[in-house]
Design a protein around this motif. Structure first.
Motif, PDB file in Angstrom:
ATOM      1  N   GLU A 127     -42.590  17.118   5.933  1.00 25.95           N
ATOM      2  CA  GLU A 127     -41.169  16.865   5.670  1.00 25.95           C
ATOM      3  C   GLU A 127     -40.406  16.827   6.995  1.00 25.95           C
ATOM      4  O   GLU A 127     -40.860  17.367   7.995  1.00 25.95           O
ATOM      5  CB  GLU A 127     -40.610  17.968   4.775  1.00 25.95           C
ATOM      6  N   GLY A 128     -39.232  16.193   6.960  1.00 29.54           N
ATOM      7  CA  GLY A 128     -38.415  16.124   8.171  1.00 29.54           C
ATOM      8  C   GLY A 128     -39.029  15.221   9.230  1.00 29.54           C
ATOM      9  O   GLY A 128     -38.836  15.431  10.430  1.00 29.54           O
ATOM     10  N   VAL A 129     -39.787  14.202   8.798  1.00 27.15           N
ATOM     11  CA  VAL A 129     -40.391  13.252   9.739  1.00 27.15           C
ATOM     12  C   VAL A 129     -40.017  11.841   9.298  1.00 27.15           C
ATOM     13  O   VAL A 129     -40.431  11.387   8.230  1.00 27.15           O
ATOM     14  CB  VAL A 129     -41.934  13.401   9.772  1.00 27.15           C
ATOM     15  N   ALA A 130     -39.214  11.159  10.107  1.00 27.08           N
ATOM     16  CA  ALA A 130     -38.761   9.807   9.754  1.00 27.08           C
ATOM     17  C   ALA A 130     -39.640   8.770  10.442  1.00 27.08           C
ATOM     18  O   ALA A 130     -39.809   8.811  11.669  1.00 27.08           O
ATOM     19  CB  ALA A 130     -37.312   9.606  10.181  1.00 27.08           C
ATOM     20  N   VAL A 131     -40.191   7.873   9.653  1.00 31.60           N
ATOM     21  CA  VAL A 131     -41.006   6.792  10.213  1.00 31.60           C
ATOM     22  C   VAL A 131     -40.067   5.766  10.841  1.00 31.60           C
ATOM     23  O   VAL A 131     -39.072   5.355  10.232  1.00 31.60           O
ATOM     24  CB  VAL A 131     -41.880   6.166   9.104  1.00 31.60           C
ATOM     25  N   THR A 132     -40.378   5.370  12.079  1.00 24.07           N
ATOM     26  CA  THR A 132     -39.471   4.471  12.801  1.00 24.07           C
ATOM     27  C   THR A 132     -40.010   3.045  12.912  1.00 24.07           C
ATOM     28  O   THR A 132     -39.250   2.115  13.182  1.00 24.07           O
ATOM     29  CB  THR A 132     -39.186   5.023  14.211  1.00 24.07           C
ATOM     30  N   GLY A 133     -41.316   2.862  12.705  1.00 25.29           N
ATOM     31  CA  GLY A 133     -41.856   1.498  12.791  1.00 25.29           C
ATOM     32  C   GLY A 133     -43.355   1.482  12.631  1.00 25.29           C
ATOM     33  O   GLY A 133     -44.004   2.537  12.585  1.00 25.29           O
ATOM     34  N   PRO A 134     -43.915   0.290  12.530  1.00 27.68           N
ATOM     35  CA  PRO A 134     -45.371   0.181  12.399  1.00 27.68           C
ATOM     36  C   PRO A 134     -46.072   0.203  13.752  1.00 27.68           C
ATOM     37  O   PRO A 134     -45.492  -0.200  14.754  1.00 27.68           O
ATOM     38  CB  PRO A 134     -45.547  -1.193  11.729  1.00 27.68           C
ATOM     39  N   VAL A 135     -47.319   0.662  13.764  1.00 30.49           N
ATOM     40  CA  VAL A 135     -48.193   0.445  14.919  1.00 30.49           C
ATOM     41  C   VAL A 135     -49.112  -0.695  14.499  1.00 30.49           C
ATOM     42  O   VAL A 135     -49.786  -0.598  13.474  1.00 30.49           O
ATOM     43  CB  VAL A 135     -49.037   1.713  15.217  1.00 30.49           C
ATOM     44  N   ARG A 136     -49.109  -1.788  15.276  1.00 38.34           N
ATOM     45  CA  ARG A 136     -49.852  -2.969  14.837  1.00 38.34           C
ATOM     46  C   ARG A 136     -50.948  -3.334  15.828  1.00 38.34           C
ATOM     47  O   ARG A 136     -50.805  -3.096  17.038  1.00 38.34           O
ATOM     48  CB  ARG A 136     -48.892  -4.161  14.672  1.00 38.34           C
ATOM     49  N   HIS A 137     -51.995  -3.915  15.294  1.00 41.63           N
ATOM     50  CA  HIS A 137     -53.082  -4.413  16.150  1.00 41.63           C
ATOM     51  C   HIS A 137     -52.513  -5.540  17.020  1.00 41.63           C
ATOM     52  O   HIS A 137     -51.820  -6.422  16.503  1.00 41.63           O
ATOM     53  CB  HIS A 137     -54.234  -4.912  15.285  1.00 41.63           C
ATOM     54  N   GLU A 138     -52.828  -5.477  18.307  1.00 34.36           N
ATOM     55  CA  GLU A 138     -52.133  -6.420  19.206  1.00 34.36           C
ATOM     56  C   GLU A 138     -52.430  -7.888  18.915  1.00 34.36           C
ATOM     57  O   GLU A 138     -51.593  -8.750  19.150  1.00 34.36           O
ATOM     58  CB  GLU A 138     -52.417  -6.075  20.679  1.00 34.36           C
ATOM     59  N   ARG A 139     -53.641  -8.165  18.412  1.00 32.99           N
ATOM     60  CA  ARG A 139     -53.942  -9.587  18.144  1.00 32.99           C
ATOM     61  C   ARG A 139     -53.706  -9.973  16.686  1.00 32.99           C
ATOM     62  O   ARG A 139     -53.030 -10.951  16.399  1.00 32.99           O
ATOM     63  CB  ARG A 139     -55.383  -9.900  18.550  1.00 32.99           C
TER      64      ARG A 139
END
Ligand SMILES: Cc1cc2nc3c(=O)[nH]c(=O)nc-3n(C[C@H](O)[C@H](O)[C@H](O)COP(=O)(O)OP(=O)(O)OC[C@H]3O[C@@H](n4cnc5c(N)ncnc54)[C@H](O)[C@@H]3O)c2cc1C
Length: 431
Positions: A127-139
Motif C-alpha cells: 500500500e502507499g505505492v503509486a505506479v508512475t509508468g511502464p518499464v518496456r523492452h527497448e526493442r
C-alpha cells in the motif's frame, strides 16, 4: 511458482480495488507470485454507490469472501423504483447462476476486505505505492514491469523512483487507466460514459430491505414542478447511514456540462421525507467520478499488459454497475495468465493470453452492445419519459426490464425471459 531471474513477481497487479483484489486472489491461489501495488492506504474511500447486485454477490461467494449479517452485511431483496407517478417493488429474480439477494457495503470497508482476502490467499499487497509508468523492452516495447514511487500520508508522491519487474502486468487502476494510456491504449470517445455524485446521510431507514432508484428527479413537488436530468438512488448500508447519489448517462464520452452538485442540492430539498435526508443528517463529502462503460478502452490484452475492470471500461451502460464486472474480469484474467505462465514457450504463452479479450467479448460484448443502444435511446428525455410512464405500471414488463438492466438472467437453463435476453445478447455483435 518462483518468479524468474531478475523478476520481483510472476505478475504485477496495479491497483487493489475489486478488480485488482480479485485478480490477485485467483492468481495467488494457483501458486503464482503476485505483487499488488496500491497507491492508497486501507481503509481508503472510493466514490461509489456501494451497491452490490446479485451478480456481484455471486463473485464474492466465488472468491470465498464471508458476508455474514452479524458483521453488518445487510441483504437487500430487490429494487424499488419511482417514476411517472408510479412506485414499483420488484424482488431480485430466482436464478441458477446467482443468489436472489444483493448487498450494500461502503467501499471504505469492502475494498479493504477484498485486499486483505487477496493477501490471505498469498498475494503481496504493497500500500502507499503509486505506479508512475511502464518499464518496456527497448526493442519490442513489451511491458516488463513498472516504475513507482511511495505516497506519503498527505497523498503526495515522495522518495526515489522504484522499479518492479514481472513478465506480465495487470492494469486494475480504475477509470484513469494511466498505465494503459501510457502503453498507447486510448479511451474510445464514442462509447457511453456516466458521471455521478454521491454522499452519505444518517437515516432511520438505514436497514431498508430494498435498493431504491428514482428515474425522475424533480426541482420541486414531484409531478408539479420541473424535471431535471439524471437518475437518483438511495442504498441502505445497515450501519446507520445510506448512500445517496445521482448520475447521468451519455452515449458518448463528451462532457455533459451538467452541474451535478447543484442538481443534487435541488433534489435533496425535494427528496422523499421518510429517508430524512436533511442537512443535519448529512455526513461526509459530496464527491463525483466518471463511469467508463461498454468496453471503452481496448484492446484488453497487448504486449504483456491486461486490463481489468474500469481500466478496460467494464461498467454496465444499463445500470452503472462496475464492481461485479471488475471482479469477473479479474477472475478471467487470472485464469488466462495461469494457463499462459504454465507454458514453456513464448508463442504458446501469447496464444493463451490472446484468449483474454475474446473471452471477455464472448461473456459481455453482446450485452454491452445492447447497452450502447439503450444509452442512445434513453439519452432522449421524451423517450425515457414515455418508457417510465407506460412501462413502470406493467409488472411483467418491469420484471423483464429488471433482469435486463441488472444482468440478472441465467445464460443457461433460464425461463423465457432469460432465454430471450440471452438470444438478444448473442445476436448483438460483440465489439
Ligand atoms: C458515483 C459512482 C457510483 C457508483 N455506484 C456503483 C454501484 O453502486 N455498484 C457498482 O457495482 N458500481 C458502481 N460504480 C462503479 C464502480 O465504482 C467501479 O466500476 C469499480 O470500482 C471498478 O473497480 P476497479 O477495481 O476496476 O477500479 P477501482 O475500484 O477504481 O480501483 C482502482 C484502484 O487502483 C488504485 N490506483 C489507481 N491508480 C494507481 C496507480 N497509479 N498506482 C497504484 N494504484 C493505483 C486506486 O487507488 C484504486 O484502489 C459507481 C461509480 C461511481 C463513480
Amino acid at each position: 511458482m518462483r518468479a524468474g531471474a531478475g523478476a520481483d513477481a510472476d505478475v504485477i497487479v496495479v491497483g487493489a480495488g475489486p478488480g485488482g483484489a480479485a485478480t490477485a486472489h485467483y492468481l495467488a491461489q494457483t501458486g503464482l507470485e503476485v505483487l499488488v501495488l496500491e497507491k492508497g492506504t486501507f481503509p481508503r474511500d472510493k466514490v461509489c454507490g456501494d451497491g452490490l447486485t446479485p451478480r456481484a454477490v455471486a463473485e464474492l461467494i466465488r472468491m470465498g469472501v464471508p458476508t455474514p449479517e452479524s458483521d453488518g452485511w445487510i441483504r437487500n431483496w430487490g429494487l424499488r423504483t419511482y417514476g411517472g407517478g408510479h412506485r414499483i417493488e420488484i424482488p431480485w429474480p430466482e436464478l441458477a447462476e446467482m443468489p436472489s439477494y444483493g448487498l450494500a457495503r461502503s467501499r471504505m470497508n469492502l475494498d479493504e476486505t477484498l485486499a486483505r482476502h487477496a493477501a490471505a490467499s498469498g498475494a503481496t499487497v504493497m500500500e502507499g505505492v503509486a505506479v508512475t509508468g511502464p518499464v518496456r523492452h527497448e526493442r519490442s516495447g513489451r511491458i516488463q514491469g513498472v516504475t513507482a514511487r511511495q505516497v506519503d500520508a498527505g497523498g503526495r508522491k515522495s522518495g526515489e523512483e522504484l522499479t518492479f519487474r514481472a513478465p506480465l502486468v495487470v492494469d486494475a487502476g480504475g477509470v484513469s487507466a494511466r498505465l494503459a494510456t501510457s502503453m498507447g491504449i486510448e479511451k474510445n470517445m464514442n462509447r457511453p460514459m456516466g458521471v455521478a455524485v454521491r454522499t452519505y446521510f444518517r437515516s432511520p431507514r438505514h436497514d431498508d430491505p430494498m435498493m431504491e432508484s428514482h428515474l425522475e428527479l424533480w426541482d420541486g413537488k414531484p409531478g408539479e414542478s420541473n424535471l431535471m436530468p439524471g437518475y437518483g438512488w438511495v442504498f441502505a448500508l445497515g450501519d446507520g447511514t445510506v448512500n445517496v447519489g445521482l448520475g447521468s448517462l451519455s452515449a458518448t464520452a463528451r462532457p455533459t456540462k451538467l452541474d451535478y452538485k447543484g442538481l443534487f442540492a435541488t433534489w435533496m430539498r425535494n427528496a422523499p421525507a421518510e429517508w430524512e435526508l436533511t442537512p443535519e443528517n448529512h455526513v461526509g463529502e459530496l464527491r463525483s467520478a466518471a463511469l467508463p462503460m461498454a468496453f471503452n478502452r481496448k484492446p484488453h490484452y497487448t504486449q504483456g499488459l491486461l486490463l481489468v475492470g474500469d481500466s478496460g471500461g467494464m461498467v454496465s451502460p444499463f445500470n452503472g454497475e462496475g464492481i461485479a464486472y471488475a471482479m469477473q474480469s479479474g477472475r478471467i484474467a487470472a485464469d488466462v495468465i495461469s494457463q499462459a505462465l504454465a507454458r514453456p514457450a513464448h508463442y504458446q504463452q501469447e496464444k493463451a493470453l490472446r484468449t483474454y479479450p475474446r473471452i471477455l467479448a464472448h461473456e459481455l460484448g453482446g450485452y454491452y452492445t445492447l447497452g450502447r443502444a439503450f444509452a442512445h435511446l434513453i439519452e432522449r428525455p421524451e423517450i425515457m419519459r414515455l418508457c417510465v410512464k407506460h412501462g413502470l405500471p406493467r409488472r411483467t414488463l418491469m420484471r423483464f426490464v429488471m433482469k435486463l438492466l441488472s444482468d440478472g438472467f441465467d445464460r443457461r437453463d433460464g425461463d423465457w425471459m432469460d432465454r430471450l435476453i440471452t438470444a438478444l445478447t448473442r445476436m448483438a455483435p460483440a465489439s
